[in-house]
Design a protein around this motif. Structure first.
Motif, PDB file in Angstrom:
ATOM      1  N   ALA A   1       7.997   7.538 -24.859  1.00 27.31           N
ATOM      2  CA  ALA A   1       9.159   7.208 -25.500  1.00 27.31           C
ATOM      3  C   ALA A   1       9.841   8.605 -26.261  1.00 27.31           C
ATOM      4  N   PRO A   2      11.115   8.634 -26.827  1.00 28.01           N
ATOM      5  CA  PRO A   2      11.276   9.596 -27.520  1.00 28.01           C
ATOM      6  C   PRO A   2      10.722   9.531 -28.918  1.00 28.01           C
ATOM      7  N   GLY A   3      10.586  10.804 -29.512  1.00 32.21           N
ATOM      8  CA  GLY A   3      10.031  10.678 -30.758  1.00 32.21           C
ATOM      9  C   GLY A   3      11.028  10.024 -31.863  1.00 32.21           C
ATOM     10  N   SER A   4      10.213   9.222 -32.971  1.00 36.56           N
ATOM     11  CA  SER A   4      11.098   8.483 -33.845  1.00 36.56           C
ATOM     12  C   SER A   4      10.270   8.346 -35.110  1.00 36.56           C
ATOM     13  N   THR A   5      11.057   7.903 -36.134  1.00 36.81           N
ATOM     14  CA  THR A   5      10.233   7.576 -37.474  1.00 36.81           C
ATOM     15  C   THR A   5       9.753   6.223 -37.229  1.00 36.81           C
ATOM     16  N   ALA A   6       8.376   6.119 -37.106  1.00 40.14           N
ATOM     17  CA  ALA A   6       7.605   4.984 -36.797  1.00 40.14           C
ATOM     18  C   ALA A   6       6.196   5.368 -36.954  1.00 40.14           C
ATOM     19  N   THR A   7       5.378   4.376 -37.168  1.00 48.59           N
ATOM     20  CA  THR A   7       3.925   4.534 -37.214  1.00 48.59           C
ATOM     21  C   THR A   7       3.423   4.147 -35.691  1.00 48.59           C
ATOM     22  N   GLY A   8       1.947   4.604 -35.500  1.00 46.30           N
ATOM     23  CA  GLY A   8       1.578   4.083 -34.296  1.00 46.30           C
ATOM     24  C   GLY A   8       1.934   5.086 -33.185  1.00 46.30           C
ATOM     25  N   LEU A   9       2.451   5.972 -32.990  1.00 45.21           N
ATOM     26  CA  LEU A   9       2.935   6.831 -32.116  1.00 45.21           C
ATOM     27  C   LEU A   9       1.980   8.083 -31.996  1.00 45.21           C
TER      28      LEU A   9
ATOM     29  N   VAL B   1      10.171  12.960 -37.004  1.00 44.57           N
ATOM     30  CA  VAL B   1      11.258  12.321 -37.560  1.00 44.57           C
ATOM     31  C   VAL B   1      12.007  11.657 -36.562  1.00 44.57           C
ATOM     32  N   ASP B   2      12.279  12.450 -35.510  1.00 45.32           N
ATOM     33  CA  ASP B   2      13.107  12.048 -34.378  1.00 45.32           C
ATOM     34  C   ASP B   2      12.680  12.598 -33.174  1.00 45.32           C
ATOM     35  N   ASP B   3      13.314  12.727 -32.127  1.00 45.18           N
ATOM     36  CA  ASP B   3      13.182  13.655 -30.803  1.00 45.18           C
ATOM     37  C   ASP B   3      13.295  15.013 -30.767  1.00 45.18           C
ATOM     38  N   GLU B   4      13.962  15.568 -31.970  1.00 41.34           N
ATOM     39  CA  GLU B   4      14.060  16.832 -32.151  1.00 41.34           C
ATOM     40  C   GLU B   4      13.625  17.581 -33.479  1.00 41.34           C
ATOM     41  N   THR B   5      13.045  16.632 -34.433  1.00 42.95           N
ATOM     42  CA  THR B   5      13.054  16.863 -35.792  1.00 42.95           C
ATOM     43  C   THR B   5      11.569  16.639 -36.243  1.00 42.95           C
TER      44      THR B   5
ATOM     45  N   VAL C   1      15.110   9.598 -22.688  1.00 43.01           N
ATOM     46  CA  VAL C   1      14.646  11.082 -23.145  1.00 43.01           C
ATOM     47  C   VAL C   1      15.491  11.886 -22.349  1.00 43.01           C
ATOM     48  N   PHE C   2      15.696  12.842 -23.079  1.00 45.29           N
ATOM     49  CA  PHE C   2      16.490  14.222 -23.005  1.00 45.29           C
ATOM     50  C   PHE C   2      15.594  15.253 -22.763  1.00 45.29           C
ATOM     51  N   ALA C   3      16.126  16.210 -21.877  1.00 50.16           N
ATOM     52  CA  ALA C   3      15.278  17.502 -21.723  1.00 50.16           C
ATOM     53  C   ALA C   3      15.174  18.189 -22.885  1.00 50.16           C
ATOM     54  N   GLY C   4      13.932  18.671 -23.444  1.00 53.56           N
ATOM     55  CA  GLY C   4      13.681  19.201 -24.432  1.00 53.56           C
ATOM     56  C   GLY C   4      13.331  18.367 -25.739  1.00 53.56           C
ATOM     57  N   ALA C   5      13.379  17.048 -25.544  1.00 55.83           N
ATOM     58  CA  ALA C   5      12.798  16.140 -26.710  1.00 55.83           C
ATOM     59  C   ALA C   5      11.409  16.161 -26.776  1.00 55.83           C
ATOM     60  N   LEU C   6      11.237  16.065 -28.101  1.00 57.15           N
ATOM     61  CA  LEU C   6       9.843  15.525 -28.757  1.00 57.15           C
ATOM     62  C   LEU C   6       9.496  14.287 -28.072  1.00 57.15           C
ATOM     63  N   VAL C   7       8.233  14.079 -27.330  1.00 56.46           N
ATOM     64  CA  VAL C   7       8.087  12.810 -26.746  1.00 56.46           C
ATOM     65  C   VAL C   7       6.722  12.284 -27.205  1.00 56.46           C
ATOM     66  N   VAL C   8       6.570  11.060 -27.349  1.00 55.05           N
ATOM     67  CA  VAL C   8       5.439  10.298 -27.794  1.00 55.05           C
ATOM     68  C   VAL C   8       5.030   9.206 -26.853  1.00 55.05           C
ATOM     69  N   ALA C   9       3.792   8.612 -27.213  1.00 50.90           N
ATOM     70  CA  ALA C   9       3.282   7.509 -26.439  1.00 50.90           C
ATOM     71  C   ALA C   9       3.396   6.583 -27.327  1.00 50.90           C
TER      72      ALA C   9
ATOM     73  N   GLY D   1       7.473  17.658 -43.265  1.00 48.70           N
ATOM     74  CA  GLY D   1       6.471  17.936 -44.061  1.00 48.70           C
ATOM     75  C   GLY D   1       5.470  16.834 -44.353  1.00 48.70           C
ATOM     76  N   THR D   2       5.744  15.573 -44.632  1.00 47.30           N
ATOM     77  CA  THR D   2       5.078  14.698 -44.953  1.00 47.30           C
ATOM     78  C   THR D   2       5.092  13.426 -43.999  1.00 47.30           C
ATOM     79  N   ASP D   3       4.487  12.399 -44.248  1.00 48.88           N
ATOM     80  CA  ASP D   3       4.369  11.090 -43.344  1.00 48.88           C
ATOM     81  C   ASP D   3       5.362  10.086 -43.758  1.00 48.88           C
ATOM     82  N   GLY D   4       6.125  10.620 -44.896  1.00 48.19           N
ATOM     83  CA  GLY D   4       7.596   9.889 -45.297  1.00 48.19           C
ATOM     84  C   GLY D   4       6.910   8.591 -46.011  1.00 48.19           C
ATOM     85  N   THR D   5       5.951   8.436 -46.819  1.00 47.12           N
ATOM     86  CA  THR D   5       5.133   7.488 -47.551  1.00 47.12           C
ATOM     87  C   THR D   5       4.571   6.377 -46.516  1.00 47.12           C
ATOM     88  N   GLY D   6       4.056   7.017 -45.438  1.00 50.74           N
ATOM     89  CA  GLY D   6       3.477   6.042 -44.428  1.00 50.74           C
ATOM     90  C   GLY D   6       4.377   5.695 -43.368  1.00 50.74           C
ATOM     91  N   THR D   7       5.366   6.290 -43.156  1.00 51.38           N
ATOM     92  CA  THR D   7       6.445   5.655 -42.268  1.00 51.38           C
ATOM     93  C   THR D   7       6.342   6.598 -41.002  1.00 51.38           C
TER      94      THR D   7
END
Length: 133
Positions: free
Chosen positions: A42-50, A102-106, A27-35, A109-115
């Protein structure tokens, strides 16, 4: 069992917390992070369950480590400005509603059809991005 006497209950400030980093994560400083699904950062990413946590305060590389080998400082309970998706932008109509990772900086508006997993609540949208609480 209920208390029958005073108890010293430890506490910590939940705004800046050291959390265990996921195996293989950087992870980089300033990143959107998730469990992730196993409860590691972990860094944010397009995935479910985060689960959205907040912003990483430092760069930490655990790409060669196992779950929890490294810790990262995560700032929580604040609003952070992340980039707005070009293809699925967060609009003003989402004020007070959830946006999606979407990712660790983005955010989008939607869930990307459940993704995509939910990020925080949109508290502002401007030319520079989306304020997420």
């Amino acid at each position: 069992m209920p208390l029958t006497a005073d108890r010293h209950t430890p506490y910590m400030n939940g705004e800046l917390v050291s959390m265990a980093l996921a195996a293989g994560a950087e992870v980089f400083a300033g990143a959107l992070v998730v469990a992730n699904a196993t409860g590691y950062v972990a860094p944010g990413s397009t995935a479910t369950g985060l689960t959205y946590l907040g912003r990483a305060e430092e760069h930490v590389d655990n790409s060669a480590g196992a779950d929890g080998d490294e810790q990262v400082l995560v700032r929580r309970r604040q609003a952070f400005r992340f980039s707005n998706s070009d293809s699925d932008p967060v609009g003003q109509s989402l004020l007070g509603k959830r946006c999606y990772i979407v990712d660790d900086e983005t955010v989008a508006g939607t869930d990307g059809t459940g993704t995509r997993s939910e990020a925080g609540v949109v508290i502002g949208v401007d030319d520079d991005g989306v304020w997420v609480e």
